[in-house]
Scaffold this active site. Structure first.
Site, PDB file in Angstrom:
ATOM      1  N   HIS A  72      97.813  30.344 -26.320  1.00 33.85           N
ATOM      2  CA  HIS A  72      98.228  30.307 -24.856  1.00 33.85           C
ATOM      3  C   HIS A  72      98.653  29.148 -24.439  1.00 33.85           C
ATOM      4  O   HIS A  72      98.111  27.968 -24.387  1.00 33.85           O
ATOM      5  CB  HIS A  72      97.163  31.060 -23.882  1.00 33.85           C
ATOM      6  CG  HIS A  72      97.136  32.536 -23.903  1.00 33.85           C
ATOM      7  ND1 HIS A  72      96.652  33.083 -22.880  1.00 33.85           N
ATOM      8  CD2 HIS A  72      97.330  33.178 -25.057  1.00 33.85           C
ATOM      9  CE1 HIS A  72      96.897  34.541 -23.342  1.00 33.85           C
ATOM     10  NE2 HIS A  72      97.022  34.500 -24.495  1.00 33.85           N
ATOM     11  N   TYR A 201      94.857  33.775 -12.584  1.00 31.85           N
ATOM     12  CA  TYR A 201      93.860  33.686 -11.922  1.00 31.85           C
ATOM     13  C   TYR A 201      94.426  33.828 -10.413  1.00 31.85           C
ATOM     14  O   TYR A 201      95.384  33.245 -10.040  1.00 31.85           O
ATOM     15  CB  TYR A 201      93.631  31.905 -11.866  1.00 31.85           C
ATOM     16  CG  TYR A 201      92.817  31.880 -13.413  1.00 31.85           C
ATOM     17  CD1 TYR A 201      93.312  31.666 -14.547  1.00 31.85           C
ATOM     18  CD2 TYR A 201      91.493  31.491 -13.198  1.00 31.85           C
ATOM     19  CE1 TYR A 201      92.786  31.297 -15.541  1.00 31.85           C
ATOM     20  CE2 TYR A 201      90.639  31.205 -14.321  1.00 31.85           C
ATOM     21  CZ  TYR A 201      91.370  31.189 -15.439  1.00 31.85           C
ATOM     22  OH  TYR A 201      90.603  30.723 -16.821  1.00 31.85           O
ATOM     23  N   PRO A 293      81.854  29.803 -14.252  1.00 31.03           N
ATOM     24  CA  PRO A 293      82.737  30.316 -15.171  1.00 31.03           C
ATOM     25  C   PRO A 293      84.223  29.943 -15.016  1.00 31.03           C
ATOM     26  O   PRO A 293      84.817  30.013 -16.067  1.00 31.03           O
ATOM     27  CB  PRO A 293      82.432  31.976 -15.345  1.00 31.03           C
ATOM     28  CG  PRO A 293      81.957  32.116 -13.838  1.00 31.03           C
ATOM     29  CD  PRO A 293      81.237  31.108 -13.547  1.00 31.03           C
ATOM     30  N   LYS A 297      84.620  26.359 -19.220  1.00 36.79           N
ATOM     31  CA  LYS A 297      84.145  25.186 -19.783  1.00 36.79           C
ATOM     32  C   LYS A 297      82.970  25.544 -20.460  1.00 36.79           C
ATOM     33  O   LYS A 297      82.670  24.611 -21.275  1.00 36.79           O
ATOM     34  CB  LYS A 297      84.081  24.151 -18.777  1.00 36.79           C
ATOM     35  CG  LYS A 297      85.711  23.619 -18.294  1.00 36.79           C
ATOM     36  CD  LYS A 297      86.318  23.128 -19.216  1.00 36.79           C
ATOM     37  CE  LYS A 297      87.778  22.557 -18.778  1.00 36.79           C
ATOM     38  NZ  LYS A 297      88.563  23.171 -19.895  1.00 36.79           N
ATOM     39  N   TYR A 385      92.089  21.783 -17.736  1.00 36.92           N
ATOM     40  CA  TYR A 385      92.131  23.195 -18.389  1.00 36.92           C
ATOM     41  C   TYR A 385      92.265  23.285 -19.893  1.00 36.92           C
ATOM     42  O   TYR A 385      91.460  23.757 -20.566  1.00 36.92           O
ATOM     43  CB  TYR A 385      93.188  24.122 -17.862  1.00 36.92           C
ATOM     44  CG  TYR A 385      92.840  25.491 -18.074  1.00 36.92           C
ATOM     45  CD1 TYR A 385      92.277  26.371 -17.082  1.00 36.92           C
ATOM     46  CD2 TYR A 385      93.253  26.029 -19.339  1.00 36.92           C
ATOM     47  CE1 TYR A 385      91.981  27.977 -17.480  1.00 36.92           C
ATOM     48  CE2 TYR A 385      92.780  27.522 -19.588  1.00 36.92           C
ATOM     49  CZ  TYR A 385      92.368  28.406 -18.521  1.00 36.92           C
ATOM     50  OH  TYR A 385      92.069  29.824 -18.720  1.00 36.92           O
TER      51      TYR A 385
HETATM   52  C1  DHB Z   1      87.434  34.232 -19.486  1.00 33.93           C
HETATM   53  C2  DHB Z   1      86.423  33.627 -18.843  1.00 33.93           C
HETATM   54  C3  DHB Z   1      86.434  32.565 -17.731  1.00 33.93           C
HETATM   55  O1  DHB Z   1      85.540  32.045 -17.283  1.00 33.93           O
HETATM   56  C4  DHB Z   1      87.988  32.194 -17.694  1.00 33.93           C
HETATM   57  O2  DHB Z   1      88.246  31.366 -16.724  1.00 33.93           O
HETATM   58  C5  DHB Z   1      88.963  32.751 -18.398  1.00 33.93           C
HETATM   59  C6  DHB Z   1      88.750  33.759 -19.299  1.00 33.93           C
HETATM   60  C7  DHB Z   1      87.321  35.457 -20.429  1.00 33.93           C
HETATM   61  O3  DHB Z   1      85.932  35.964 -20.347  1.00 33.93           O
HETATM   62  O4  DHB Z   1      88.202  35.843 -20.926  1.00 33.93           O
END
Ligand code: DHB
Length: 391
Positions: A72, A201, A293, A297, A385
């Site tokens: 990606h 997001y 989450p 990370k 990121y």
């Molecule tokens: C996923 C989880 C995340 O915390 C994130 O920022 C992006 C993707 C996932 O589980 O796909």
């Protein structure tokens, strides 16, 4: 039983460490309290930083990731009905991320370890790490109903937030830093192709939403929900309706629905245990630190820890110098705190806090506007990121 490195826990940190040590010619034993099926099916995030993917490849564990993982080159931010794409390679000198689930990383590493590596014992519950401050640390554990002792030169606790390893740190040397959040994430897996080809997001007045994926035919989606929410409170249709509302755009984009195959709630917290080393006991991954989450990370931080440990121990073997082992905690914590900062910032950027004032809401939107308008602000997000260097 005796080994050079006793590894407590067969999540991604413990498994990758065993693999890195095997490649370096250092023996280890891995103790995992759960059974293999559990270790292979824990649902976690699925975003590998470029550095993480490179480490897996170099360890000979990247074959299936390269075949089935998805590269990606950006993410989309959604707010106020608008969409803004963040182009990672353009902003970071060519960096990208790979969508490949943590649970698949674990399956690959378990298969490699069982085929080529040292002992990996499932249903071997660590009871205590003892004598960490001596040069003969030990792990007491129970396997198939029998208590046993693993004698080690070093012990690495990769046994997660609720593990026993960090309880072996004396209170007088330990400092814990933490923050809790008044919300969590309701996550679903659904058998439907992702409705966008990159992660989305979304910040919405009703709460955050995330569109992610596991493969071209499986979607992974999340909704911000109040802390303490039980996933069973949410009927499937209600989840899709809420995702529709929060992901809605002004340009007619449509969310495809499909059968939901899994549903669970993740609590959100930040937690750092300092130091990450006491004598010959080292902590890695969630045993030492938890990030919220947002930005995925957690796994990448665990990889940074075990790469640092494997390098340090190899250096000690090759040169006799313990300098890198002595620097382990400080080296890891620099990266950990950058990831804590990034994860907190991403969380604050995208989640309306319960009870937020209208002023705070406007500030949140202004921060998003700034990222969309300023290459400098956008670059900071893209660098965080795609990941901080392991060096
Ligand atoms: C996923 C989880 C995340 O915390 C994130 O920022 C992006 C993707 C996932 O589980 O796909």
């Amino acid at each position: 039983m005796r080994t050079t490195v006793g590894i407590v826990g067969a999540g991604p940190a413990g498994l990758l460490l065993a693999r890195l040590l095997h490649v370096a010619g250092i023996d280890s034993v891995v103790l995992e309290s759960r059974d293999r099926a559990y270790a292979e099916n824990r649902q976690r995030a699925g975003i590998l930083e470029q550095g993480t993917a490179d480490v897996l490849r170099a360890a000979g564990a990247g074959e299936r990731m390269d075949r089935t993982g998805l590269r990606h080159d950006g993410i989309e931010l959604r707010f106020a009905g608008r969409r803004h794409r963040v182009d990672f390679p353009a902003l970071t000198g060519g960096r990208s991320v790979t969508v490949y689930a943590q649970t698949e990383v674990c399956k690959d590493l378990i298969a490699l370890q069982l085929a080529q590596g040292g002992p990996l014992l499932f249903e071997a519950e660590a009871l205590a790490v003892e004598d960490a401050a001596t040069d003969r640390p030990r792990v007491r554990f129970r396997h198939e109903g029998v208590e046993d002792v693993l004698e080690c030169d070093y012990v690495v606790g990769c046994d997660g937030f609720r593990g026993v390893a960090r309880t072996a740190f004396p209170a007088a040397v330990t400092r814990v830093f933490e923050r809790t959040y008044p919300f969590g994430w309701l996550g679903i897996l659904a058998d439907v192709p992702p409705s966008h080809d990159e992660l989305v997001y979304a910040r919405h007045a009703r709460g955050f939403a995330l569109l992610s994926m596991r493969s071209p035919s499986v979607s992974r989606l999340y909704l911000q929900v109040p802390q303490g929410t039980d996933a069973r409170e949410w009927a499937d249709e209600a989840i899709w309706d809420e995702l529709d509302r929060r992901l809605a755009t002004d340009d007619g984009w449509k969310l495809e629905r499909g059968p939901i195959t899994q549903k669970s709630v993740t609590a959100m917290r930040s937690h750092v245990h300092e130091p990450m080393r006491h004598g010959r006991l080292f902590l890695a991954g969630d045993a030492a630190h938890i990030v919220p989450p947002t930005g995925a990370k957690g796994l990448n931080l665990a990889v940074g820890d075990v790469v640092t440990f494997a390098r340090a121990l190899t250096h000690q073997r090759d040169t006799g110098s313990s300098a890198l082992l002595d620097a382990y905690s400080a080296t890891c914590l620099r990266r950990v705190w950058q990831a804590e900062r990034f994860s907190c910032d991403m969380t604050a950027l995208l989640h309306p806090a319960p009870g937020a004032t209208p002023f705070e809401e406007r500030l949140q939107l202004a921060r998003l506007e700034r990222i969309a308008a300023s290459r400098a602000a956008e670059t900071d997000l893209a660098e965080g990121y795609t990941g901080f260097s392991f060096d």
